[in-house]
Write a protein that holds these residues in place. Structure first.
Motif, short mmCIF file in Angstrom:
data_model
loop_
_atom_site.label_atom_id
_atom_site.label_comp_id
_atom_site.label_asym_id
_atom_site.label_seq_id
_atom_site.Cartn_x
_atom_site.Cartn_y
_atom_site.Cartn_z
N ALA A 1 0.86 -1.35 -0.05
CA ALA A 1 -0.07 -0.19 -0.08
C ALA A 1 0.93 1.24 0.08
N GLN A 2 1.74 1.34 0.84
CA GLN A 2 2.70 2.45 1.00
C GLN A 2 3.38 2.75 -0.30
N GLY A 3 4.01 1.60 -1.19
CA GLY A 3 4.54 1.83 -2.40
C GLY A 3 3.61 2.39 -3.31
N LEU A 4 2.37 1.96 -3.55
CA LEU A 4 1.32 2.29 -4.39
C LEU A 4 0.98 3.87 -4.07
N VAL A 5 0.74 3.99 -3.03
CA VAL A 5 0.26 5.56 -2.60
C VAL A 5 1.37 6.42 -2.91
N PHE A 6 2.55 6.16 -2.69
CA PHE A 6 3.77 7.05 -3.00
C PHE A 6 3.87 7.23 -4.52
N ASN A 7 3.85 6.07 -5.27
CA ASN A 7 3.86 6.26 -6.86
C ASN A 7 2.70 6.90 -7.52
N LEU A 8 1.63 6.55 -6.98
CA LEU A 8 0.25 7.30 -7.55
C LEU A 8 0.32 8.72 -7.09
N GLU A 9 0.89 9.22 -5.93
CA GLU A 9 0.90 10.56 -5.60
C GLU A 9 1.94 11.17 -6.46
N LEU A 10 2.98 10.40 -6.81
CA LEU A 10 4.14 11.07 -7.59
C LEU A 10 3.44 11.28 -8.81
N GLU A 11 2.55 10.47 -9.48
CA GLU A 11 1.95 10.73 -10.77
C GLU A 11 0.76 11.81 -10.76
N ASN A 12 0.70 12.49 -9.53
CA ASN A 12 -0.29 13.37 -9.24
C ASN A 12 -1.81 13.15 -9.18
N TYR A 13 -2.02 11.68 -8.81
CA TYR A 13 -3.29 11.39 -8.41
C TYR A 13 -3.62 11.67 -7.04
N ARG A 14 -5.08 11.88 -6.63
CA ARG A 14 -5.06 12.00 -5.14
C ARG A 14 -5.50 10.74 -4.67
N VAL A 15 -4.96 10.16 -3.53
CA VAL A 15 -5.39 8.41 -3.38
C VAL A 15 -5.73 8.77 -1.65
N THR A 16 -6.78 7.99 -1.66
CA THR A 16 -7.26 7.39 -0.29
C THR A 16 -7.08 6.11 -0.13
N HIS A 17 -6.20 5.83 0.93
CA HIS A 17 -5.97 4.23 1.29
C HIS A 17 -6.72 3.96 2.45
N VAL A 18 -7.51 2.66 2.24
CA VAL A 18 -7.84 1.86 3.46
C VAL A 18 -7.49 0.46 3.35
N ASP A 19 -7.39 0.05 4.50
CA ASP A 19 -7.12 -1.61 4.78
C ASP A 19 -8.24 -2.77 5.04
#
Ligand code: CA
Length: 235
Positions: A16-34
């Motif tokens: 999750a951390q890796g995906l959030v980091f990389n999606l945000e680098l692409e300028n997406y807004r991310v809401t992460h839940v588990d």
């Protein structure tokens, strides 16, 4: 323009951390839940542009979430993440309305490509104005917003794929679409993928919408190249 807002449902912290980091680098807004509960809560509160869904969650199965989300948001793109050995789930996921899947472990570049492709397609699938109005051709009336169509056989309910395919044809009326482009646009597959499913799909559309499916007037084969949709034959 507001950035696309993505809901990421994933309980493995490192992934999750890796995906959030990389999606945000692409300028997406991310809401992460588990958890599934948190996912449905977020889903109810926010109109997301894309959902990325892990299947094995501590409190629920991703397929159940997929089904619920699909019911409430028929056009929302859903990307499923599956671990190896969940092949059956993958097929079921596509049946439950997921649009695409990735096997874990996956390549980050491929993941980002899929995300970008899905967001682009969904934008094309939901153009600002005219395709939200019913689309008329022949004796058919197609309502992509509600996934309904009136045909000579009566009213039918369209699947997501059928609707996406029709949206693609309507948006490119009169133009020849290469098979590879259609596959990529509608299924997100690369153009060297098996194309028989595409041909089967065209057969299905002709059965629905053509007066005489053996003499198509609207969904035309362009020999050696692909297909062309014509709204008014002979016009
Ligand atoms: Ca998991």
């Amino acid at each position: 323009m507001r950035p696309p807002h993505i809901l990421l449902v994933e309980d493995e912290v490192h992934i999750a951390q890796g995906l959030v980091f990389n999606l945000e680098l692409e300028n997406y807004r991310v809401t992460h839940v588990d958890t599934g509960a948190a996912a449905m809560q977020a889903f109810a509160a926010t109109a997301f542009d894309l959902v990325i869904l892990d299947l094995m969650l501590p409190d629920s199965h991703g397929l159940d979430l997929c089904r619920q989300m699909r019911k409430q948001a028929p056009q929302l793109p859903i990307l499923i993440l599956t671990a190896l050995g969940e092949e059956k789930d993958r097929v079921k996921g596509l049946q439950e309305g997921a649009d695409d899947y990735l096997n874990k472990p996956f390549n980050l570049d491929e993941f980002l490509l899929r995300v970008r492709g899905m967001l682009r397609r969904s934008k094309w699938y939901r153009p600002e104005a005219d395709l939200s109005e019913p689309y008329l051709f022949g004796n058919n009336r197609v309502d992509l917003d509600n996934l309904k169509a009136k045909t000579r056989q009566g009213e039918i309910t369209l699947t997501e794929l059928e609707a996406r395919m029709l949206a693609t044809f309507f948006a490119t009326e009169g133009q020849t679409l290469r098979r590879g482009d259609l596959l990529e646009q509608v299924w997100g597959l690369s153009s060297d993928t098996e194309t028989r499913s595409l041909d089967n799909f065209i057969v299905r559309l002709r059965k629905y919408f053509e007066e005489d499916p053996s003499q198509p007037q609207h969904f035309l084969t362009v020999r050696g190249r692909g297909y062309r949709f014509v709204q008014k034959p002979g016009a």
